[in-house]
Design an enzyme around this catalytic site. Structure first.
Site, PDB file in Angstrom:
ATOM      1  N   GLU A   1       0.862  -9.894  -3.490  1.00  0.00           N
ATOM      2  CA  GLU A   1      -0.276 -10.680  -3.022  1.00  0.00           C
ATOM      3  C   GLU A   1      -1.208 -10.914  -4.204  1.00  0.00           C
ATOM      4  O   GLU A   1      -1.660  -9.956  -4.843  1.00  0.00           O
ATOM      5  CB  GLU A   1      -1.018  -9.940  -1.909  1.00  0.00           C
ATOM      6  CG  GLU A   1      -0.223  -9.832  -0.623  1.00  0.00           C
ATOM      7  CD  GLU A   1      -0.925  -9.013   0.442  1.00  0.00           C
ATOM      8  OE1 GLU A   1      -0.813  -9.374   1.629  1.00  0.00           O
ATOM      9  OE2 GLU A   1      -1.589  -7.998   0.089  1.00  0.00           O
TER      10      GLU A   1
ATOM     11  N   ASN B   1      -1.692  -6.222   5.057  1.00  0.00           N
ATOM     12  CA  ASN B   1      -2.418  -5.120   5.688  1.00  0.00           C
ATOM     13  C   ASN B   1      -3.409  -5.590   6.746  1.00  0.00           C
ATOM     14  O   ASN B   1      -3.706  -4.855   7.695  1.00  0.00           O
ATOM     15  CB  ASN B   1      -3.135  -4.277   4.635  1.00  0.00           C
ATOM     16  CG  ASN B   1      -2.185  -3.346   3.923  1.00  0.00           C
ATOM     17  OD1 ASN B   1      -1.107  -3.038   4.423  1.00  0.00           O
ATOM     18  ND2 ASN B   1      -2.563  -2.889   2.744  1.00  0.00           N
TER      19      ASN B   1
ATOM     20  N   HIS C   1      -1.568  -7.164  -5.633  1.00  0.00           N
ATOM     21  CA  HIS C   1      -1.187  -6.088  -4.717  1.00  0.00           C
ATOM     22  C   HIS C   1       0.331  -6.051  -4.562  1.00  0.00           C
ATOM     23  O   HIS C   1       0.930  -6.905  -3.928  1.00  0.00           O
ATOM     24  CB  HIS C   1      -1.851  -6.284  -3.356  1.00  0.00           C
ATOM     25  CG  HIS C   1      -1.541  -5.194  -2.383  1.00  0.00           C
ATOM     26  ND1 HIS C   1      -1.333  -5.426  -1.050  1.00  0.00           N
ATOM     27  CD2 HIS C   1      -1.366  -3.853  -2.571  1.00  0.00           C
ATOM     28  CE1 HIS C   1      -1.057  -4.284  -0.452  1.00  0.00           C
ATOM     29  NE2 HIS C   1      -1.070  -3.321  -1.349  1.00  0.00           N
TER      30      HIS C   1
ATOM     31  N   SER D   1      -5.277  -2.061  -1.986  1.00  0.00           N
ATOM     32  CA  SER D   1      -4.736  -2.631  -0.753  1.00  0.00           C
ATOM     33  C   SER D   1      -5.820  -2.839   0.293  1.00  0.00           C
ATOM     34  O   SER D   1      -5.558  -3.454   1.327  1.00  0.00           O
ATOM     35  CB  SER D   1      -3.670  -1.697  -0.175  1.00  0.00           C
ATOM     36  OG  SER D   1      -4.230  -0.429   0.145  1.00  0.00           O
TER      37      SER D   1
END
Length: 300
Positions: free
Chosen positions: A168, A206, A156, A135
């Protein structure tokens, strides 16, 4: 593992390396198996693998209770079929030779990940695609530890994996279009909604979420508002299910610190990535959030 078919057949030979991490990654394994893929879960010990398998079985029971509420027999059959697709191993090198896709989900440490990929690269077939579930770390640096930079990308997933639809898909400058499309196809095949992103720190979610949480901490550090009021404000004013401090405690303060420290080392002049003295202090005191019983809040 059993015979491997091409990625376009929706029946992958799927190898999953999950060394001493929490169940977020084990549920990746569950989702793949439930969608008809042949999967091998690899970990450091039989004890960890037994714990992981038990977690998958319990999760499947919860899923089937809702999904097959009116057809309990179909639910039992669904569990049987899913578990039939799952096998486990403690020897990564011995199972990687017959896989189409390797997804790594070990500790967030670049050196450890690179060492694993170097080893697997020696035994995996030429066509095998490598992917990391990281991540926060750069996919490019992991790809450079192997001889298959064009067959390397990021996948991800989000927690809890059986519920969260997003994946992702990360494409490095060296990832081939064929590899990228294969990763997108795989994500769709396991029932997820893929979004694509370049290999930028934090990818999409993130990259937006971590600076938001860190700015909440800075707001609190300056004394502008209490952590309780900040959490209430974001839940009632922005419609978020959790406030930033609740989320930090849920994620783990050590995890958040590790991420922001890594980004700060890459872009030391970026104010969004500036470390937090308060966060550093809590981590030093082993107050890591819900998992330790105390973080920004205390938990019984």
């Amino acid at each position: 593992m059993p015979g491997v078919l091409s990625v376009n057949t929706n029946q992958y030979g799927w190898f999953f390396c999950d060394i001493d991490v929490e169940f977020l990654f084990v549920f990746n394994f569950q989702v793949a198996a439930a969608s008809g893929h042949t999967v091998v879960l690899v970990d450091q010990s039989d004890e960890i693998l037994k714990k992981s398998t038990k977690g998958i079985e319990e999760s499947l029971k919860r899923v089937t209770k809702k999904k097959f509420a009116d057809k309990p027999e179909a639910g039992v059959e669904f569990i049987k079929k899913t578990l039939k697709n799952l096998t486990t191993s403690t020897d990564a090198a011995s199972v990687v030779h017959s896989t189409d896709l390797v997804i790594e989900a070990i500790v967030e440490n670049l050196d450890v990940k690179n060492e694993l990929f170097k080893t697997l690269d020696k035994f995996a077939p030429e066509h095998t695609i490598f992917a990391s579930n990281t991540s926060s770390l750069q996919i490019t640096k992991m790809a450079n530890a192997t001889t298959r930079q064009d067959r390397f990308g990021g996948l991800h997933f989000f927690n809890p994996v059986p519920m969260m639809k997003l994946v992702e898909v990360i494409k490095t400058p060296m990832t081939s279009q064929k590899t990228f499309e294969s990763l997108v196809d795989f994500s769709k095949a396991v029932g997820k909604s893929p979004v694509s992103c370049k290999d930028t720190p934090g990818f999409i979610v993130n990259r937006l979420l971590v600076p938001y949480m860190m700015e909440a901490v800075r707001l609190f550090e300056r004394g502008d508002a209490s952590k309780e009021d900040i959490d209430v404000a974001m839940k009632l004013g922005a419609g978020y299910p959790m406030g930033p401090f609740e989320l930090l405690d849920y994620v783990g303060l050590d995890t958040s610190k590790y991420i922001i420290d890594g980004w700060h080392s890459l872009e030391p002049n970026n104010p969004l990535f500036a470390p937090s003295p308060l966060l550093n202090k809590l981590v030093e005191e082993k107050k890591l959030g819900k998992k330790t019983g105390e973080g920004f809040y205390k938990y019984k």
